[in-house]
Design an enzyme around this catalytic site. Structure first.
Site, PDB file in Angstrom:
ATOM      1  N   GLY A 179      -5.511  -1.640   6.930  1.00  0.00           N
ATOM      2  CA  GLY A 179      -4.466  -1.260   7.888  1.00  0.00           C
ATOM      3  C   GLY A 179      -4.401   0.227   8.152  1.00  0.00           C
ATOM      4  O   GLY A 179      -4.202   0.666   9.287  1.00  0.00           O
TER       5      GLY A 179
ATOM      6  N   ARG B 127       1.922  -6.304   1.786  1.00  0.00           N
ATOM      7  CA  ARG B 127       1.360  -6.583   0.461  1.00  0.00           C
ATOM      8  C   ARG B 127       1.250  -8.090   0.289  1.00  0.00           C
ATOM      9  O   ARG B 127       2.166  -8.838   0.656  1.00  0.00           O
ATOM     10  CB  ARG B 127       2.260  -6.024  -0.651  1.00  0.00           C
ATOM     11  CG  ARG B 127       2.150  -4.526  -0.874  1.00  0.00           C
ATOM     12  CD  ARG B 127       0.803  -4.103  -1.476  1.00  0.00           C
ATOM     13  NE  ARG B 127       0.722  -2.671  -1.706  1.00  0.00           N
ATOM     14  CZ  ARG B 127       0.304  -1.764  -0.818  1.00  0.00           C
ATOM     15  NH1 ARG B 127      -0.082  -2.144   0.388  1.00  0.00           N
ATOM     16  NH2 ARG B 127       0.248  -0.485  -1.143  1.00  0.00           N
TER      17      ARG B 127
ATOM     18  N   THR C  97       0.366  -7.326   6.920  1.00  0.00           N
ATOM     19  CA  THR C  97      -0.355  -6.062   6.706  1.00  0.00           C
ATOM     20  C   THR C  97       0.375  -5.238   5.648  1.00  0.00           C
ATOM     21  O   THR C  97       0.153  -4.029   5.539  1.00  0.00           O
ATOM     22  CB  THR C  97      -0.425  -5.235   8.016  1.00  0.00           C
ATOM     23  OG1 THR C  97       0.898  -5.133   8.555  1.00  0.00           O
ATOM     24  CG2 THR C  97      -1.350  -5.860   9.028  1.00  0.00           C
TER      25      THR C  97
ATOM     26  N   ARG D 152      17.259  -5.628   5.106  1.00  0.00           N
ATOM     27  CA  ARG D 152      18.462  -5.593   4.269  1.00  0.00           C
ATOM     28  C   ARG D 152      19.698  -5.282   5.097  1.00  0.00           C
ATOM     29  O   ARG D 152      20.762  -5.809   4.884  1.00  0.00           O
ATOM     30  CB  ARG D 152      18.287  -4.576   3.136  1.00  0.00           C
ATOM     31  CG  ARG D 152      17.471  -5.160   1.982  1.00  0.00           C
ATOM     32  CD  ARG D 152      17.345  -4.189   0.861  1.00  0.00           C
ATOM     33  NE  ARG D 152      16.607  -3.004   1.289  1.00  0.00           N
ATOM     34  CZ  ARG D 152      16.160  -2.070   0.467  1.00  0.00           C
ATOM     35  NH1 ARG D 152      16.388  -2.169  -0.822  1.00  0.00           N
ATOM     36  NH2 ARG D 152      15.491  -1.033   0.912  1.00  0.00           N
TER      37      ARG D 152
ATOM     38  N   GLU E  29      -5.796  -8.821  -5.001  1.00  0.00           N
ATOM     39  CA  GLU E  29      -6.959  -8.108  -4.446  1.00  0.00           C
ATOM     40  C   GLU E  29      -7.856  -7.578  -5.549  1.00  0.00           C
ATOM     41  O   GLU E  29      -7.342  -7.118  -6.570  1.00  0.00           O
ATOM     42  CB  GLU E  29      -6.475  -6.939  -3.570  1.00  0.00           C
ATOM     43  CG  GLU E  29      -5.842  -7.418  -2.290  1.00  0.00           C
ATOM     44  CD  GLU E  29      -5.334  -6.275  -1.411  1.00  0.00           C
ATOM     45  OE1 GLU E  29      -5.781  -5.128  -1.580  1.00  0.00           O
ATOM     46  OE2 GLU E  29      -4.490  -6.556  -0.558  1.00  0.00           O
TER      47      GLU E  29
ATOM     48  N   HIS F 116      -7.948  -5.236   3.531  1.00  0.00           N
ATOM     49  CA  HIS F 116      -6.941  -4.182   3.323  1.00  0.00           C
ATOM     50  C   HIS F 116      -7.349  -2.883   4.027  1.00  0.00           C
ATOM     51  O   HIS F 116      -7.655  -1.878   3.375  1.00  0.00           O
ATOM     52  CB  HIS F 116      -6.726  -3.938   1.820  1.00  0.00           C
ATOM     53  CG  HIS F 116      -5.457  -3.189   1.532  1.00  0.00           C
ATOM     54  ND1 HIS F 116      -4.742  -3.340   0.378  1.00  0.00           N
ATOM     55  CD2 HIS F 116      -4.760  -2.259   2.262  1.00  0.00           C
ATOM     56  CE1 HIS F 116      -3.669  -2.565   0.394  1.00  0.00           C
ATOM     57  NE2 HIS F 116      -3.670  -1.896   1.527  1.00  0.00           N
TER      58      HIS F 116
ATOM     59  N   GLY G 129      11.431  -1.186   8.744  1.00  0.00           N
ATOM     60  CA  GLY G 129      11.317   0.249   8.473  1.00  0.00           C
ATOM     61  C   GLY G 129      10.423   0.876   9.532  1.00  0.00           C
ATOM     62  O   GLY G 129      10.308   0.358  10.649  1.00  0.00           O
ATOM     63  N   ARG G 130       9.778   1.975   9.139  1.00  0.00           N
ATOM     64  CA  ARG G 130       8.934   2.682  10.114  1.00  0.00           C
ATOM     65  C   ARG G 130       7.882   1.769  10.722  1.00  0.00           C
ATOM     66  O   ARG G 130       7.690   1.733  11.933  1.00  0.00           O
ATOM     67  CB  ARG G 130       8.189   3.826   9.408  1.00  0.00           C
ATOM     68  CG  ARG G 130       9.029   4.994   8.977  1.00  0.00           C
ATOM     69  CD  ARG G 130       8.045   6.047   8.448  1.00  0.00           C
ATOM     70  NE  ARG G 130       8.704   7.197   7.901  1.00  0.00           N
ATOM     71  CZ  ARG G 130       9.172   7.267   6.657  1.00  0.00           C
ATOM     72  NH1 ARG G 130       9.053   6.237   5.828  1.00  0.00           N
ATOM     73  NH2 ARG G 130       9.747   8.381   6.224  1.00  0.00           N
ATOM     74  N   ILE G 131       7.154   1.049   9.861  1.00  0.00           N
ATOM     75  CA  ILE G 131       6.032   0.241  10.372  1.00  0.00           C
ATOM     76  C   ILE G 131       6.562  -0.947  11.178  1.00  0.00           C
ATOM     77  O   ILE G 131       6.057  -1.240  12.268  1.00  0.00           O
ATOM     78  CB  ILE G 131       5.106  -0.212   9.217  1.00  0.00           C
ATOM     79  CG1 ILE G 131       4.481   1.014   8.527  1.00  0.00           C
ATOM     80  CG2 ILE G 131       4.002  -1.130   9.741  1.00  0.00           C
ATOM     81  CD1 ILE G 131       3.664   0.720   7.279  1.00  0.00           C
TER      82      ILE G 131
HETATM   83  C1  8YV Z   1      -3.521   2.470   1.541  1.00  0.00           C
HETATM   84  C2  8YV Z   1      -1.480   0.998   1.753  1.00  0.00           C
HETATM   85  O1  8YV Z   1      -4.809   2.330   1.977  1.00  0.00           O
HETATM   86  O2  8YV Z   1      -0.380   3.065   1.851  1.00  0.00           O
HETATM   87  C3  8YV Z   1      -0.340   1.902   1.518  1.00  0.00           C
HETATM   88  O3  8YV Z   1       0.670   1.419   0.975  1.00  0.00           O
HETATM   89  O4  8YV Z   1      -1.406  -0.154   1.540  1.00  0.00           O
HETATM   90  C4  8YV Z   1      -2.759   1.439   2.309  1.00  0.00           C
HETATM   91  O5  8YV Z   1      -2.554   1.831   3.607  1.00  0.00           O
HETATM   92  C5  8YV Z   1      -3.490   2.354   0.062  1.00  0.00           C
HETATM   93  O6  8YV Z   1      -2.226   2.156  -0.431  1.00  0.00           O
HETATM   94  C6  8YV Z   1      -4.057   3.578  -0.556  1.00  0.00           C
HETATM   95  O7  8YV Z   1      -3.629   3.739  -1.866  1.00  0.00           O
END
Ligand code: 8YV
Length: 327
Positions: free
Chosen positions: A291, A242, A240, A180, A271, A289, A158-160
């Site tokens: 990122g 989940r 980076t 997918r 976490e 966490h 995806g984007r990331i």
């Molecule tokens: C956030 C993240 O810090 O956006 C996400 O999905 O994992 C993190 O970058 C976190 O979710 C903030 O709720």
């Protein structure tokens, strides 16, 4: 709108975001930043028209079943929505939004930082210096592995994932991915990326693996113990996205036994708990966490939350509505 909506924010957000929210809405902030207990979350859902939660708030069906009649929108501060039971929220007439796009570049930067740190032993080296252990250069000391010329397998394009691919290409890695479906020919050509329909086959051939997919029921333990065993002994795994996407105890065991070379992790299965085995290993780089933890990202995320609330309250479809079918 005649009356301002009651917006309950569960955590401390950047000051400019909080200021703007207070101007626009009847906003209840959390200056202490202490995460709410499940009971406090229920209380918040009972008095709110709009809840602004974060990844640390678990909004499951049990909690949603006790929401008040006014709750209409959950505007998540974050892109991932695995903390929210979106289908149950929708079934109760509650819309869910998130904040995609604005944290892409920062998360991709952190992915590259972890790839480099794990391959080139950056944290280990820094620790040697900080603890007074640097007694001089040696031709055979602190040797890592070169990343140029290696194969990067991205799980989730995806984007990331695409932002990681652009960076990694510039570092001389060849780009492979499992998704997918394949990305468009334009993007695939730009990245010179190879699509692997079979994750198993891709895993067996990569030097570096980067997890960039969301956590959904379909991606839970996608890197299972069985799949981790397909990796080559010199492989590095970076996550980076989940923690739940990887079987963390299985990963820790393989790292401890030297069955894979290293890992760079920003996220964990439970976490803030981290598998204790991981903490003792020299070949892992562990981050808390972070990122999307830049001033810019967090302000942009807040702005997205505000736009989503405002659009929704003005009677329009919010730009970042989460549709369960997309997950
Ligand atoms: C956030 C993240 O810090 O956006 C996400 O999905 O994992 C993190 O970058 C976190 O979710 C903030 O709720």
């Amino acid at each position: 709108m005649a009356q301002k909506p009651k917006v309950v924010v569960t955590r401390k957000l950047p000051d400019p975001v909080e200021t703007r929210m207070r101007e626009l809405f009847d906003t209840e902030l959390n200056p202490t930043d202490r995460a709410m207990t499940p009971d406090e979350l229920v209380d918040a859902l009972q008095r709110a028209d709009v809840l602004v939660p974060t990844v640390t708030d678990r909004i499951d069906s049990r909690i949603l079943s006790r929401a008040g009649p006014n709750l209409r929108l959950i505007a998540n501060f974050g892109a991932g929505v695995d903390n929210i039971d979106v289908a149950t929220a929708n079934a109760r007439g509650v819309t869910v939004t998130n904040t995609p796009g604005v944290l892409t570049e920062d998360t991709a930067d952190m992915t590259m930082a972890l790839i480099l740190a794990a391959a080139r032993r950056v944290v280990e080296g820094a620790q040697v210096v900080q603890t007074g252990g640097f007694s001089g250069w040696s031709p055979t000391w602190m040797l890592g592995r070169r990343i140029a010329g290696k194969r990067l397998g991205i799980i989730g394009m995806g984007r990331i994932g695409q932002a990681v691919a652009r960076r990694a290409k510039a570092f001389g890695l060849s780009i492979h991915y499992h998704n997918r479906k394949p990305v468009s020919p334009r993007i695939s050509d730009e990245l010179e990326a190879t699509y692997w329909e079979s994750l198993d086959q891709m895993l067996a051939r990569m030097d570096v693996i980067s997890i960039n997919c969301p956590h959904t029921p379909g991606t839970f333990h996608l890197l299972s113990a069985r799949r981790l065993k397909l990796l080559q002994p010199h492989a590095i795994v970076v996550n980076t996205a989940r923690g739940e996407v990887i079987d963390e105890p299985a990963l820790a065991n393989m790292l401890a036994r030297g069955e894979i070379a290293g890992a760079g992790l920003d996220v964990y299965e439970n976490e803030p708990a981290i598998n204790p085995k991981l903490l003792k290993l020299p070949n892992v780089v562990l981050l808390p966490h972070m990122g999307s933890a830049t001033v810019e990202s967090r302000i942009d995320m807040g702005e997205k939350v505000i736009i989503n609330i405002k659009t929704f309250m003005d009677g329009h479809r919010p730009p970042d509505r989460v549709i369960p079918a997309m997950l």
